[in-house]
Write a protein that holds these residues in place. Structure first.
Motif, PDB file in Angstrom:
ATOM      1  N   SER A  26      -7.705  12.059  -2.549  1.00  0.00           N
ATOM      2  CA  SER A  26      -7.493  10.898  -1.512  1.00  0.00           C
ATOM      3  C   SER A  26      -6.714  10.902  -0.416  1.00  0.00           C
ATOM      4  CB  SER A  26      -7.466   9.640  -2.631  1.00  0.00           C
ATOM      5  OG  SER A  26      -7.220   8.684  -1.495  1.00  0.00           O
ATOM      6  N   PHE A  27      -7.168  10.888   0.576  1.00  0.00           N
ATOM      7  CA  PHE A  27      -6.249  10.870   1.933  1.00  0.00           C
ATOM      8  C   PHE A  27      -6.310   9.497   2.469  1.00  0.00           C
ATOM      9  CE2 PHE A  27      -7.636  15.219   1.895  1.00  0.00           C
ATOM     10  CZ  PHE A  27      -6.449  15.884   1.730  1.00  0.00           C
ATOM     11  N   ASP A  28      -6.877   8.409   1.670  1.00  0.00           N
ATOM     12  CA  ASP A  28      -6.966   6.945   2.194  1.00  0.00           C
ATOM     13  C   ASP A  28      -5.938   6.420   1.605  1.00  0.00           C
ATOM     14  OD1 ASP A  28      -9.161   7.682   3.575  1.00  0.00           O
ATOM     15  OD2 ASP A  28     -10.358   6.404   2.340  1.00  0.00           O
ATOM     16  N   ARG A  29      -5.320   5.132   2.198  1.00  0.00           N
ATOM     17  CA  ARG A  29      -4.502   4.346   1.433  1.00  0.00           C
ATOM     18  C   ARG A  29      -4.998   3.450   0.407  1.00  0.00           C
ATOM     19  NH1 ARG A  29       0.132   2.198   5.818  1.00  0.00           N
ATOM     20  NH2 ARG A  29       0.051   3.908   6.961  1.00  0.00           N
ATOM     21  N   VAL A  30      -4.690   3.355  -0.772  1.00  0.00           N
ATOM     22  CA  VAL A  30      -5.079   2.828  -1.852  1.00  0.00           C
ATOM     23  C   VAL A  30      -3.969   1.806  -2.435  1.00  0.00           C
ATOM     24  CG1 VAL A  30      -6.370   3.037  -3.841  1.00  0.00           C
ATOM     25  CG2 VAL A  30      -6.693   4.687  -2.400  1.00  0.00           C
ATOM     26  N   THR A  31      -4.659   0.477  -2.602  1.00  0.00           N
ATOM     27  CA  THR A  31      -3.811  -0.481  -3.236  1.00  0.00           C
ATOM     28  C   THR A  31      -3.906  -0.428  -4.799  1.00  0.00           C
ATOM     29  OG1 THR A  31      -5.417  -2.087  -3.308  1.00  0.00           O
ATOM     30  CG2 THR A  31      -4.000  -2.103  -1.391  1.00  0.00           C
ATOM     31  N   GLU A  32      -2.987  -0.761  -5.640  1.00  0.00           N
ATOM     32  CA  GLU A  32      -2.998  -0.662  -6.805  1.00  0.00           C
ATOM     33  C   GLU A  32      -4.177  -1.442  -7.319  1.00  0.00           C
ATOM     34  OE1 GLU A  32      -1.025   0.925  -9.143  1.00  0.00           O
ATOM     35  OE2 GLU A  32       0.044   1.708  -7.240  1.00  0.00           O
ATOM     36  N   ALA A  33      -4.740  -2.517  -6.868  1.00  0.00           N
ATOM     37  CA  ALA A  33      -5.844  -3.423  -7.348  1.00  0.00           C
ATOM     38  C   ALA A  33      -7.022  -2.364  -6.991  1.00  0.00           C
ATOM     39  CB  ALA A  33      -5.937  -4.677  -6.370  1.00  0.00           C
ATOM     40  N   ALA A  34      -7.260  -1.671  -6.076  1.00  0.00           N
ATOM     41  CA  ALA A  34      -8.250  -0.974  -5.705  1.00  0.00           C
ATOM     42  C   ALA A  34      -8.618   0.120  -6.444  1.00  0.00           C
ATOM     43  CB  ALA A  34      -8.079  -0.570  -4.277  1.00  0.00           C
ATOM     44  N   ARG A  35      -7.578   0.567  -7.453  1.00  0.00           N
ATOM     45  CA  ARG A  35      -8.015   1.816  -8.249  1.00  0.00           C
ATOM     46  C   ARG A  35      -9.546   1.646  -9.306  1.00  0.00           C
ATOM     47  NH1 ARG A  35      -3.748   5.449  -8.620  1.00  0.00           N
ATOM     48  NH2 ARG A  35      -1.980   4.570  -7.614  1.00  0.00           N
ATOM     49  N   GLY A  36      -9.706   2.572  -9.681  1.00  0.00           N
ATOM     50  CA  GLY A  36     -11.178   2.475 -10.370  1.00  0.00           C
ATOM     51  C   GLY A  36     -12.093   3.370  -9.431  1.00  0.00           C
ATOM     52  N   VAL A  37     -13.510   3.008  -9.940  1.00  0.00           N
ATOM     53  CA  VAL A  37     -14.589   3.584  -8.916  1.00  0.00           C
ATOM     54  C   VAL A  37     -14.569   3.088  -7.618  1.00  0.00           C
ATOM     55  CG1 VAL A  37     -16.916   4.293  -8.925  1.00  0.00           C
ATOM     56  CG2 VAL A  37     -15.591   4.564 -11.077  1.00  0.00           C
TER      57      VAL A  37
ATOM     58  N   MET B 285       1.008  -1.272   0.019  1.00  0.00           N
ATOM     59  CA  MET B 285      -0.014   0.004  -0.025  1.00  0.00           C
ATOM     60  C   MET B 285       0.724   1.319   0.121  1.00  0.00           C
ATOM     61  SD  MET B 285      -3.183  -0.401   2.642  1.00  0.00           S
ATOM     62  CE  MET B 285      -3.274  -2.010   3.478  1.00  0.00           C
ATOM     63  N   HIS B 286       0.408   2.224  -0.655  1.00  0.00           N
ATOM     64  CA  HIS B 286       0.955   3.664  -0.386  1.00  0.00           C
ATOM     65  C   HIS B 286       0.114   4.842  -0.460  1.00  0.00           C
ATOM     66  CE1 HIS B 286      -0.456   3.196  -4.690  1.00  0.00           C
ATOM     67  NE2 HIS B 286      -0.399   4.569  -4.755  1.00  0.00           N
ATOM     68  N   TRP B 287       0.345   5.874   0.301  1.00  0.00           N
ATOM     69  CA  TRP B 287      -0.476   6.987  -0.036  1.00  0.00           C
ATOM     70  C   TRP B 287      -0.770   7.376  -1.366  1.00  0.00           C
ATOM     71  CZ3 TRP B 287      -3.175   7.692   4.327  1.00  0.00           C
ATOM     72  CH2 TRP B 287      -2.756   7.463   5.580  1.00  0.00           C
ATOM     73  N   GLU B 288      -2.205   7.333  -1.665  1.00  0.00           N
ATOM     74  CA  GLU B 288      -2.524   7.907  -3.032  1.00  0.00           C
ATOM     75  C   GLU B 288      -2.150   9.560  -3.006  1.00  0.00           C
ATOM     76  OE1 GLU B 288      -3.875   7.878  -6.726  1.00  0.00           O
ATOM     77  OE2 GLU B 288      -3.312   6.237  -5.374  1.00  0.00           O
ATOM     78  N   GLN B 289      -1.483   9.812  -4.087  1.00  0.00           N
ATOM     79  CA  GLN B 289      -1.146  11.150  -4.360  1.00  0.00           C
ATOM     80  C   GLN B 289      -2.530  11.424  -5.437  1.00  0.00           C
ATOM     81  OE1 GLN B 289       1.182  13.147  -3.122  1.00  0.00           O
ATOM     82  NE2 GLN B 289       1.173  11.392  -1.511  1.00  0.00           N
ATOM     83  N   GLY B 290      -2.990  12.755  -5.529  1.00  0.00           N
ATOM     84  CA  GLY B 290      -4.148  12.900  -6.416  1.00  0.00           C
ATOM     85  C   GLY B 290      -5.291  12.723  -6.117  1.00  0.00           C
ATOM     86  N   THR B 291      -6.088  12.312  -7.055  1.00  0.00           N
ATOM     87  CA  THR B 291      -7.472  12.016  -6.883  1.00  0.00           C
ATOM     88  C   THR B 291      -8.019  10.636  -7.220  1.00  0.00           C
ATOM     89  OG1 THR B 291      -8.078  12.764  -9.257  1.00  0.00           O
ATOM     90  CG2 THR B 291      -7.916  14.394  -7.658  1.00  0.00           C
ATOM     91  N   GLU B 292      -9.180  10.474  -6.737  1.00  0.00           N
ATOM     92  CA  GLU B 292      -9.895   8.945  -6.928  1.00  0.00           C
ATOM     93  C   GLU B 292     -11.296   9.614  -7.472  1.00  0.00           C
ATOM     94  OE1 GLU B 292     -10.798   6.182  -4.164  1.00  0.00           O
ATOM     95  OE2 GLU B 292      -9.637   7.524  -2.632  1.00  0.00           O
ATOM     96  N   VAL B 293     -12.015   8.472  -8.066  1.00  0.00           N
ATOM     97  CA  VAL B 293     -13.421   8.508  -8.542  1.00  0.00           C
ATOM     98  C   VAL B 293     -13.949   7.558  -7.489  1.00  0.00           C
ATOM     99  CG1 VAL B 293     -15.225   8.011 -10.189  1.00  0.00           C
ATOM    100  CG2 VAL B 293     -12.809   9.057 -10.729  1.00  0.00           C
ATOM    101  N   VAL B 294     -15.039   8.181  -6.765  1.00  0.00           N
ATOM    102  CA  VAL B 294     -15.807   7.538  -5.883  1.00  0.00           C
ATOM    103  C   VAL B 294     -17.370   7.782  -6.124  1.00  0.00           C
ATOM    104  CG1 VAL B 294     -14.281   7.580  -3.962  1.00  0.00           C
ATOM    105  CG2 VAL B 294     -15.818   9.410  -4.257  1.00  0.00           C
TER     106      VAL B 294
END
Length: 109
Positions: free
Chosen positions: A26-37, A1-10
């Protein structure tokens, strides 16, 4: 996991049950597999209530001055923190985070 830089779509729910896609910081930890909506278990009303309460608190602060009209303008950016969508107060026009206009008509009661 890493701290997501930038934005995500929710996705959040509107009052009529429809799904609204929102781009948010995004201030949440996001895994590469969790990318997307990402589906949030949260209604849009909760975010709207935050923005409404922020504006009302500014209006309330000037109530004792008894202006005839109060206008509040602030920039809001959406963010995801701990799996919840929230609002961030951000810079608006003219490099201000908050712009308040008070008006008096000059008429006396």
């Amino acid at each position: 996991m890493h701290w997501e830089q930038g934005t995500e779509v929710v996705a959040v729910r509107l009052p009529d049950g429809q799904r609204l896609l929102v781009e948010a910081v995004s201030f949440d930890r996001v895994t590469e597999a969790a990318r997307g909506v990402r589906e949030l278990d949260q209604a849009w009303n909760e975010v709207a209530d935050i923005v409404r309460a922020a504006g009302q608190s500014v209006v309330d602060a000037f109530e004792k001055l008894r202006p005839d009209r109060v206008a509040v303008e602030f920039g809001v950016k959406l963010a995801v923190e701990s799996g919840r969508l929230t609002a961030l107060l951000v810079k608006g026009t003219a490099d201000a985070s908050l712009k308040v206009t008070l008006e008096w008509s000059g008429a006396t009661e």
